[in-house]
Design a protein around this motif. Sequence first.
Motif, PDB file in Angstrom:
ATOM      1  N   LEU A 154       1.073  -1.693   0.416  1.00 53.14           N
ATOM      2  CA  LEU A 154      -0.323   0.468  -0.402  1.00 53.14           C
ATOM      3  C   LEU A 154       0.532   1.021  -0.120  1.00 53.14           C
ATOM      4  N   ALA A 155       2.037   1.119   0.630  1.00 54.76           N
ATOM      5  CA  ALA A 155       2.847   2.282   1.148  1.00 54.76           C
ATOM      6  C   ALA A 155       3.411   3.064  -0.747  1.00 54.76           C
ATOM      7  N   SER A 156       3.341   2.105  -1.668  1.00 57.10           N
ATOM      8  CA  SER A 156       4.114   2.290  -2.831  1.00 57.10           C
ATOM      9  C   SER A 156       2.781   2.780  -3.830  1.00 57.10           C
ATOM     10  N   CYS A 157       1.411   3.049  -3.299  1.00 53.22           N
ATOM     11  CA  CYS A 157       0.202   2.863  -4.409  1.00 53.22           C
ATOM     12  C   CYS A 157       0.316   4.724  -4.083  1.00 53.22           C
ATOM     13  N   SER A 158       0.205   5.535  -4.914  1.00 51.10           N
ATOM     14  CA  SER A 158       0.233   6.997  -4.193  1.00 51.10           C
ATOM     15  C   SER A 158      -1.348   6.992  -4.061  1.00 51.10           C
ATOM     16  N   ILE A 159      -1.679   8.507  -3.764  1.00 50.35           N
ATOM     17  CA  ILE A 159      -2.916   8.472  -3.762  1.00 50.35           C
ATOM     18  C   ILE A 159      -4.028   8.673  -4.507  1.00 50.35           C
ATOM     19  N   GLN A 160      -3.650   9.395  -5.959  1.00 49.57           N
ATOM     20  CA  GLN A 160      -4.193   9.177  -7.451  1.00 49.57           C
ATOM     21  C   GLN A 160      -4.521   8.090  -7.806  1.00 49.57           C
ATOM     22  N   ASP A 161      -3.663   6.962  -7.344  1.00 42.92           N
ATOM     23  CA  ASP A 161      -4.310   6.085  -7.580  1.00 42.92           C
ATOM     24  C   ASP A 161      -4.842   5.142  -6.693  1.00 42.92           C
ATOM     25  N   LEU A 162      -5.367   5.382  -5.615  1.00 39.84           N
ATOM     26  CA  LEU A 162      -6.812   5.543  -4.964  1.00 39.84           C
ATOM     27  C   LEU A 162      -8.067   5.551  -5.223  1.00 39.84           C
ATOM     28  N   CYS A 163      -7.769   7.166  -5.573  1.00 39.00           N
ATOM     29  CA  CYS A 163      -8.890   8.010  -6.216  1.00 39.00           C
ATOM     30  C   CYS A 163      -9.289   7.305  -7.453  1.00 39.00           C
ATOM     31  N   THR A 164      -8.258   7.068  -8.108  1.00 37.68           N
ATOM     32  CA  THR A 164      -8.609   6.371  -9.909  1.00 37.68           C
ATOM     33  C   THR A 164      -9.528   5.100  -9.425  1.00 37.68           C
ATOM     34  N   LYS A 165      -8.408   4.368  -8.265  1.00 37.25           N
ATOM     35  CA  LYS A 165     -10.266   3.089  -8.668  1.00 37.25           C
ATOM     36  C   LYS A 165     -11.190   2.777  -7.699  1.00 37.25           C
ATOM     37  N   LEU A 201     -13.016   5.347  -7.942  1.00 35.51           N
ATOM     38  CA  LEU A 201     -13.810   5.682  -9.662  1.00 35.51           C
ATOM     39  C   LEU A 201     -14.416   4.350 -10.003  1.00 35.51           C
ATOM     40  N   THR A 202     -13.475   3.841 -10.257  1.00 33.69           N
ATOM     41  CA  THR A 202     -13.350   2.756 -11.128  1.00 33.69           C
ATOM     42  C   THR A 202     -14.246   1.531 -10.439  1.00 33.69           C
ATOM     43  N   GLU A 203     -14.031   1.730  -9.326  1.00 37.69           N
ATOM     44  CA  GLU A 203     -14.089   0.729  -9.061  1.00 37.69           C
ATOM     45  C   GLU A 203     -15.223   0.799  -8.022  1.00 37.69           C
ATOM     46  N   GLN A 204     -15.227   1.521  -7.767  1.00 34.74           N
ATOM     47  CA  GLN A 204     -16.675   1.968  -6.896  1.00 34.74           C
ATOM     48  C   GLN A 204     -17.553   2.961  -7.587  1.00 34.74           C
ATOM     49  N   ASP A 205     -17.298   3.200  -7.898  1.00 36.16           N
ATOM     50  CA  ASP A 205     -17.759   4.726  -8.603  1.00 36.16           C
ATOM     51  C   ASP A 205     -18.313   5.747  -7.575  1.00 36.16           C
ATOM     52  N   ILE A 206     -17.243   5.560  -6.713  1.00 34.89           N
ATOM     53  CA  ILE A 206     -16.965   6.754  -6.094  1.00 34.89           C
ATOM     54  C   ILE A 206     -15.828   8.261  -6.668  1.00 34.89           C
ATOM     55  N   LEU A 207     -16.691   9.476  -7.171  1.00 35.32           N
ATOM     56  CA  LEU A 207     -15.466  10.166  -7.219  1.00 35.32           C
ATOM     57  C   LEU A 207     -15.326  10.943  -5.697  1.00 35.32           C
ATOM     58  N   ILE A 208     -14.087  11.194  -5.545  1.00 33.90           N
ATOM     59  CA  ILE A 208     -13.232  11.539  -4.713  1.00 33.90           C
ATOM     60  C   ILE A 208     -11.898  12.352  -4.391  1.00 33.90           C
ATOM     61  N   SER A 209     -11.843  13.418  -3.899  1.00 38.41           N
ATOM     62  CA  SER A 209     -11.012  14.098  -3.922  1.00 38.41           C
ATOM     63  C   SER A 209     -10.012  13.432  -3.224  1.00 38.41           C
ATOM     64  N   ARG A 210      -7.711  13.527  -3.866  1.00 41.08           N
ATOM     65  CA  ARG A 210      -7.153  13.207  -3.600  1.00 41.08           C
ATOM     66  C   ARG A 210      -6.701  14.167  -1.923  1.00 41.08           C
ATOM     67  N   ALA A 211      -6.664  15.565  -1.452  1.00 36.63           N
ATOM     68  CA  ALA A 211      -6.861  15.714  -0.196  1.00 36.63           C
ATOM     69  C   ALA A 211      -8.369  14.405   0.828  1.00 36.63           C
ATOM     70  N   ALA A 212      -9.155  14.148   0.482  1.00 27.98           N
ATOM     71  CA  ALA A 212     -10.146  13.819   1.414  1.00 27.98           C
ATOM     72  C   ALA A 212      -9.886  12.291   1.287  1.00 27.98           C
ATOM     73  N   VAL A 213      -8.789  11.396   0.931  1.00 29.97           N
ATOM     74  CA  VAL A 213      -8.281   9.616   0.791  1.00 29.97           C
ATOM     75  C   VAL A 213      -6.984  10.524   1.566  1.00 29.97           C
ATOM     76  N   ASP A 214      -6.312  11.517   1.436  1.00 30.83           N
ATOM     77  CA  ASP A 214      -5.795  11.886   2.394  1.00 30.83           C
ATOM     78  C   ASP A 214      -6.236  11.779   3.422  1.00 30.83           C
ATOM     79  N   LYS A 215      -6.954  12.293   3.947  1.00 31.90           N
ATOM     80  CA  LYS A 215      -7.247  12.556   5.625  1.00 31.90           C
ATOM     81  C   LYS A 215      -7.496  11.756   6.330  1.00 31.90           C
ATOM     82  N   LYS A 216      -8.028  10.218   5.184  1.00 27.79           N
ATOM     83  CA  LYS A 216      -8.162   9.182   6.170  1.00 27.79           C
ATOM     84  C   LYS A 216      -7.597   8.117   5.676  1.00 27.79           C
TER      85      LYS A 216
END
Length: 80
Positions: free
Chosen positions: A52-63, A65-80
């Motif tokens: 997980l440490a090698s995965c970027s926040i942008q990659d998580l946001c993209t996943k 969106l593509t896998e769960q149809d959730i559009l969320i900002s990098r900042a919101a994911v970063d807070k979690k």
Amino acid sequence: MTTHVQLLRKLFEFIRSERVDEIAKETGFINRNRLMKASDFLSILFHVPGDLASCSIQDLCTKLLTEQDILISRAAVDKK
């Protein structure tokens, strides 16, 4: 099907996704109802290949969106 996905499905057999969200509220992981639930976050973490440490926040946001149809900002994911 990957081992991670199988583990996640087994986890959700024992603990409903609603209960995961309740636990997240009880522990302070989630304070308010948002677009991304704790169960969504847990699910996406199990879909990250390798470390997980090698995965970027942008990659998580993209996943999300593509896998769960959730559009969320990098900042919101970063807070979690």
